[in-house]
Design a protein around this motif. Structure first.
Motif, mmCIF file in Angstrom:
data_model
loop_
_atom_site.group_PDB
_atom_site.id
_atom_site.type_symbol
_atom_site.label_atom_id
_atom_site.label_comp_id
_atom_site.label_asym_id
_atom_site.label_seq_id
_atom_site.Cartn_x
_atom_site.Cartn_y
_atom_site.Cartn_z
ATOM 1 N N ALA A 15 0.631 -1.036 -0.207
ATOM 2 C CA ALA A 15 -0.108 0.103 0.175
ATOM 3 C C ALA A 15 1.080 1.591 -0.184
ATOM 4 O O ALA A 15 0.551 2.154 -0.594
ATOM 5 N N MET A 16 2.018 1.070 0.686
ATOM 6 C CA MET A 16 2.754 2.444 0.843
ATOM 7 C C MET A 16 3.598 2.301 -0.488
ATOM 8 O O MET A 16 3.748 3.839 -1.225
ATOM 9 N N SER A 17 3.921 2.195 -0.912
ATOM 10 C CA SER A 17 4.625 1.784 -1.907
ATOM 11 C C SER A 17 3.334 2.520 -3.363
ATOM 12 O O SER A 17 4.691 2.819 -4.349
ATOM 13 N N CYS A 18 2.977 1.539 -3.760
ATOM 14 C CA CYS A 18 1.558 1.759 -4.498
ATOM 15 C C CYS A 18 1.128 4.259 -3.686
ATOM 16 O O CYS A 18 0.822 4.364 -5.156
ATOM 17 N N LEU A 19 0.887 4.445 -2.794
ATOM 18 C CA LEU A 19 1.068 5.567 -2.716
ATOM 19 C C LEU A 19 2.719 6.476 -3.289
ATOM 20 O O LEU A 19 1.686 7.066 -3.341
ATOM 21 N N ARG A 20 3.669 5.843 -2.973
ATOM 22 C CA ARG A 20 4.860 7.221 -3.506
ATOM 23 C C ARG A 20 4.167 7.275 -4.207
ATOM 24 O O ARG A 20 4.739 8.329 -5.081
ATOM 25 N N ASP A 21 4.505 5.859 -4.893
ATOM 26 C CA ASP A 21 4.458 5.907 -7.475
ATOM 27 C C ASP A 21 3.235 5.943 -7.486
ATOM 28 O O ASP A 21 3.715 6.753 -9.151
ATOM 29 N N GLY A 22 2.463 6.218 -6.662
ATOM 30 C CA GLY A 22 1.038 7.145 -7.498
ATOM 31 C C GLY A 22 0.333 5.990 -7.999
ATOM 32 O O GLY A 22 -0.342 6.344 -10.021
ATOM 33 N N LYS A 23 0.061 4.911 -8.356
ATOM 34 C CA LYS A 23 0.047 3.609 -8.787
ATOM 35 C C LYS A 23 -1.357 3.428 -7.991
ATOM 36 O O LYS A 23 -0.965 3.182 -7.129
ATOM 37 N N ALA A 72 -7.705 2.749 5.548
ATOM 38 C CA ALA A 72 -8.035 4.604 6.262
ATOM 39 C C ALA A 72 -7.040 4.752 7.204
ATOM 40 O O ALA A 72 -6.545 5.618 7.057
ATOM 41 N N LEU A 73 -6.869 4.077 8.162
ATOM 42 C CA LEU A 73 -5.244 4.796 8.863
ATOM 43 C C LEU A 73 -3.515 5.268 8.175
ATOM 44 O O LEU A 73 -3.110 5.964 8.441
ATOM 45 N N ILE A 74 -3.659 3.837 7.216
ATOM 46 C CA ILE A 74 -2.539 4.566 6.279
ATOM 47 C C ILE A 74 -2.686 5.764 5.594
ATOM 48 O O ILE A 74 -1.867 6.285 5.483
ATOM 49 N N GLU A 75 -3.709 5.602 5.181
ATOM 50 C CA GLU A 75 -4.181 7.369 4.413
ATOM 51 C C GLU A 75 -3.723 8.419 5.115
ATOM 52 O O GLU A 75 -3.092 9.172 4.789
ATOM 53 N N GLN A 76 -4.413 8.269 6.322
ATOM 54 C CA GLN A 76 -4.534 8.977 7.971
ATOM 55 C C GLN A 76 -2.962 9.455 8.032
ATOM 56 O O GLN A 76 -2.775 11.036 7.842
ATOM 57 N N VAL A 77 -1.987 8.273 8.077
ATOM 58 C CA VAL A 77 -1.241 8.598 7.975
ATOM 59 C C VAL A 77 -0.111 9.026 7.061
ATOM 60 O O VAL A 77 0.876 10.299 7.041
ATOM 61 N N THR A 78 -0.852 8.687 5.985
ATOM 62 C CA THR A 78 -0.052 9.292 5.388
ATOM 63 C C THR A 78 -0.265 10.921 4.234
ATOM 64 O O THR A 78 0.748 11.509 3.466
ATOM 65 N N ARG A 79 -1.456 10.779 4.608
ATOM 66 C CA ARG A 79 -2.049 11.941 4.317
ATOM 67 C C ARG A 79 -2.322 12.137 2.764
ATOM 68 O O ARG A 79 -2.303 12.835 2.055
ATOM 69 N N ARG A 107 4.856 -3.020 22.117
ATOM 70 C CA ARG A 107 4.952 -1.735 22.918
ATOM 71 C C ARG A 107 4.201 -1.209 21.641
ATOM 72 O O ARG A 107 3.982 0.296 22.250
ATOM 73 N N THR A 108 4.032 -0.802 20.656
ATOM 74 C CA THR A 108 3.591 -0.400 19.771
ATOM 75 C C THR A 108 2.698 -0.209 18.677
ATOM 76 O O THR A 108 2.302 -1.571 18.161
ATOM 77 N N SER A 109 2.080 0.770 19.379
ATOM 78 C CA SER A 109 0.977 0.907 18.310
ATOM 79 C C SER A 109 0.266 0.952 17.132
ATOM 80 O O SER A 109 2.352 1.357 16.372
ATOM 81 N N LEU A 110 -0.902 0.729 16.160
ATOM 82 C CA LEU A 110 -0.462 0.266 14.688
ATOM 83 C C LEU A 110 -0.291 1.739 13.967
ATOM 84 O O LEU A 110 0.448 1.588 13.346
ATOM 85 N N HIS A 111 -0.735 2.870 14.711
ATOM 86 C CA HIS A 111 -0.824 4.321 14.185
ATOM 87 C C HIS A 111 0.536 4.376 14.221
ATOM 88 O O HIS A 111 1.443 4.864 13.044
ATOM 89 N N ASP A 112 1.703 4.395 15.420
ATOM 90 C CA ASP A 112 2.518 5.139 15.688
ATOM 91 C C ASP A 112 3.341 4.220 14.491
ATOM 92 O O ASP A 112 4.473 3.899 14.321
ATOM 93 N N GLY A 113 3.331 3.472 14.604
ATOM 94 C CA GLY A 113 4.410 1.483 13.814
ATOM 95 C C GLY A 113 4.057 1.586 12.043
ATOM 96 O O GLY A 113 5.150 2.173 11.260
ATOM 97 N N LEU A 114 3.073 2.658 11.985
ATOM 98 C CA LEU A 114 2.335 2.879 10.203
ATOM 99 C C LEU A 114 3.787 4.206 10.192
ATOM 100 O O LEU A 114 3.695 4.432 8.924
ATOM 101 N N GLN A 115 3.177 5.429 11.008
ATOM 102 C CA GLN A 115 4.132 6.784 11.409
ATOM 103 C C GLN A 115 5.000 6.044 10.366
ATOM 104 O O GLN A 115 6.090 6.968 10.160
ATOM 105 N N ARG A 116 5.917 5.395 11.264
ATOM 106 C CA ARG A 116 7.514 5.263 11.156
ATOM 107 C C ARG A 116 8.210 4.050 10.357
ATOM 108 O O ARG A 116 8.942 4.218 9.117
ATOM 109 N N GLN A 119 7.622 6.953 7.425
ATOM 110 C CA GLN A 119 9.018 7.987 7.374
ATOM 111 C C GLN A 119 10.286 7.162 6.776
ATOM 112 O O GLN A 119 11.139 8.102 6.153
ATOM 113 N N TRP A 120 10.281 5.890 7.277
ATOM 114 C CA TRP A 120 11.694 5.177 6.871
ATOM 115 C C TRP A 120 11.596 5.444 4.939
ATOM 116 O O TRP A 120 12.723 5.236 4.115
ATOM 117 N N LEU A 121 10.637 5.195 4.543
ATOM 118 C CA LEU A 121 10.377 4.978 3.006
ATOM 119 C C LEU A 121 10.364 6.158 2.489
ATOM 120 O O LEU A 121 10.698 5.574 1.471
#
Length: 303
Positions: A181-189, A243-250, A284-293, A296-298
């Protein structure tokens, strides 16, 4: 802390994180890699896949088996791949371990594919119901490891993780919905999506899974095999995840909706009670925080 540790599959997503954690904890690490290159810094011995496993095991207190040459989709039409790429190499390791049963084997199995569809959180005592050849290979591997520990009084820990994700995970053979999902968002696919999006999964951040590996290595079993689910115990549907990925990545993800596939499971939920009680481990890591990190790495990593 454990002394000398062999990590098989060290160049993979989980392997690289585990090698660095072991080195940081003061262990002497032998990192076996296959094809892919990896840099771990000082104190880590890197060896290639053609090095005899009997040689690598010398003086090792533990061996972590993270190698996997297939994905659920990759072996879907060719079950022989599970034998040649996964079971064959593992069986060679078990044969070598017969000569030194005090060497603790840590095997990373799969909690996300072994149990089949469940209407409740699956505990380790639930019978395995593999639907894919990939899952069947994991089930067979666990049975072979159990037989080894019983015949030769070996020590083995099997971890069944849920869907592990985080920085360093690349899109490999379509495996991993979060990097996809994140690769598709970054590449606009557009992202191919199979099914109605209501399938439930458990997602576990990489740092939490590595902490579970370290806890298991610190407390090896006595001449037996033990099995632990490793999970967040939070059920998340695909619709909720995206939906959470879209929220994190805007960003808004384009979706390419497709019919469900035969190998896809609707509900994969795990019970993590045993590992919490016996190894005192908890995520210890919430899904929101993990997706955000992860996002950022990607963004900081060249395509």
């Amino acid at each position: 802390m454990m002394r000398r540790v062999l990590v098989v599959g060290a160049a993979g997503f989980i392997g690289q994180h585990l090698v660095r954690a072991l080195a940081a904890a003061g262990a002497s690490v032998v990192a076996q890699v296959h094809q892919r290159q990896a840099a771990f810094g000082h104190g880590v011995q890197i060896v290639t896949a053609d090095t005899a496993v009997e040689t690598l095991l010398q003086d090792c207190a533990a061996v972590a088996w993270l190698a996997s040459g297939t994905t659920p989709a990759g072996s879907a039409s060719d079950p022989r791949l599970e034998l040649s790429r996964n079971l064959g190499p593992l069986l060679r390791l078990l044969q070598a371990l017969q000569a030194q049963p005090d060497c603790h084997l840590l095997y990373v199995s799969s909690g996300g594919t072994l149990y089949g569809d469940v209407d409740h959180s699956a505990s380790e005592s639930l019978a395995m119901h593999p639907r894919s050849y990939y899952a069947a290979g994991k089930a067979a591997a666990e049975h072979f490891i159990a037989a080894y520990t019983q015949q030769y009084s070996g020590a083995a820990t099997v971890l069944r993780p849920s869907n592990v994700y985080g920085p360093g995970q690349t899109l490999h053979g379509g495996f991993g919905v979060i990097p996809a999902a994140m690769s598709c968002l970054r590449d606009g696919k557009p992202m191919p999506l199979w099914g109605d999006g209501e399938s439930l999964r458990d997602y576990l951040y990489i740092d939490d899974f590595i902490a579970a590996c370290m806890a298991a290595l610190r407390q090896p079993p006595q001449h037996s095999m033990r099995v632990f689910n490793v999970c967040s115990e939070q059920a998340t549907s695909l619709v909720q995840l995206l939906a959470l990925i879209e929220q994190v990545t805007r960003h808004t993800l384009q979706r390419d909706q497709r019919p469900a596939r035969a190998v896809d499971l609707h509900r994969v939920l795990l019970d993590g009670t045993r590992i919490r009680q016996e190894l005192c481990w908890a995520p210890r890591t919430s899904l929101h925080d993990g997706l955000q990190r992860t996002w950022q790495w990607l963004n900081a990593t060249p395509p």
